[in-house]
Design a protein around this motif. Structure first.
Motif, PDB file in Angstrom:
ATOM      1  N   PRO A   1       0.829  -1.219   0.000  1.00 39.42           N
ATOM      2  CA  PRO A   1       0.000   0.000   0.000  1.00 39.42           C
ATOM      3  C   PRO A   1       0.859   1.263   0.000  1.00 39.42           C
ATOM      4  O   PRO A   1       1.908   1.313   0.651  1.00 39.42           O
ATOM      5  CB  PRO A   1      -0.796  -0.113   1.309  1.00 39.42           C
TER       6      PRO A   1
ATOM      7  N   GLU B   1      -7.055  -0.858   2.647  1.00 41.51           N
ATOM      8  CA  GLU B   1      -7.474  -2.188   2.205  1.00 41.51           C
ATOM      9  C   GLU B   1      -8.987  -2.193   1.945  1.00 41.51           C
ATOM     10  O   GLU B   1      -9.778  -1.717   2.761  1.00 41.51           O
ATOM     11  CB  GLU B   1      -7.129  -3.222   3.284  1.00 41.51           C
TER      12      GLU B   1
ATOM     13  N   HIS C   1      -7.495  -4.442  -2.918  1.00 47.22           N
ATOM     14  CA  HIS C   1      -7.404  -5.587  -2.030  1.00 47.22           C
ATOM     15  C   HIS C   1      -5.938  -6.012  -2.107  1.00 47.22           C
ATOM     16  O   HIS C   1      -5.485  -6.479  -3.150  1.00 47.22           O
ATOM     17  CB  HIS C   1      -8.303  -6.740  -2.507  1.00 47.22           C
ATOM     18  N   PHE C   2      -5.197  -5.806  -1.049  1.00 45.60           N
ATOM     19  CA  PHE C   2      -3.776  -6.130  -1.049  1.00 45.60           C
ATOM     20  C   PHE C   2      -3.587  -7.600  -0.694  1.00 45.60           C
ATOM     21  O   PHE C   2      -4.110  -8.070   0.318  1.00 45.60           O
ATOM     22  CB  PHE C   2      -3.034  -5.217  -0.071  1.00 45.60           C
TER      23      PHE C   2
END
Length: 206
Positions: A47, A53, A58-59
């Protein structure tokens, strides 16, 4: 995963990094909060400051996303600068279930993959007035190394070539002035995307 139907064709917004996509997306969501929804992409990169998130991305990790891609859970995916990016079917379905037009922020590789699905989206290409202007915008971010900047500019040149090829996009916006460019984009969306919304046959998500 079962196919999901929506009465609205999605909207693909594509353009080189630094062309202003994030700003345009934010303005669209502000002006049309009940008409559009953003499909949150997955990425393996870390990020950036301020990114959250589930909001910006969506990491995830490489192993997880590759497994999901192989399982057919993604509409499109691409790798850039050592990181994988992708749009999952679930991300699009989440927007469609709310009765909104889904906006996909994807690159040229993603566009080519989406053309092989049943989504039938509108394709809009956003581009800078020149590579020189783009280079200055990227430098002002202070997030690029000399190597990554060179790679982004080389990629941008190829994207612009594809983006300006007749027939590849429904509408091209040159972001030379933010307000003027956004006015053009908004006009196209109101006169085409939203106007067609109630007269389109159901389309399926892959």
């Amino acid at each position: 995963m079962a196919s999901t139907k929506t009465k609205s064709r999605p909207l693909v917004l594509c353009g080189p990094s630094g062309s202003g996509k994030s700003t345009f997306l934010s303005k669209l969501m502000t002006d049309f909060p009940n008409r559009f929804g953003f499909s949150v992409s997955h990425t393996t990169r870390k990020p950036r400051p301020g990114e959250k998130e589930g909001d910006h991305y969506h990491f995830t990790d490489r192993e997880s996303i590759k497994k999901a891609i192989d399982a057919g859970d993604f509409i499109e995916s691409a790798e850039f600068s050592g990181n994988i990016y992708g749009t999952s079917k679930k991300a699009v379905e989440t927007v469609c279930e709310k009765g909104k037009i889904c906006i996909l922020d994807i690159d040229i590789q993603g566009v080519k993959q989406v053309r092989n699905t049943h989504l039938q989206p509108w394709y809009i290409f956003l581009m800078p007035p020149s590579l020189e202007v783009l280079e200055n915008r990227l430098k002002s971010r202070n997030t690029e190394t000399e190597k990554s900047l060179k790679l982004r500019l080389e990629t941008a040149a190829k994207e612009i070539e594809y983006g300006t090829t007749p027939g590849n996009f429904d509408f091209i916006v040159i972001n030379d002035n933010l307000e003027h460019a956004y006015s053009q984009l908004k006009g196209f969306i109101e006169g085409n995307v939203l106007k067609e919304e109630n007269n389109i046959n159901d389309v399926q998500i892959a």
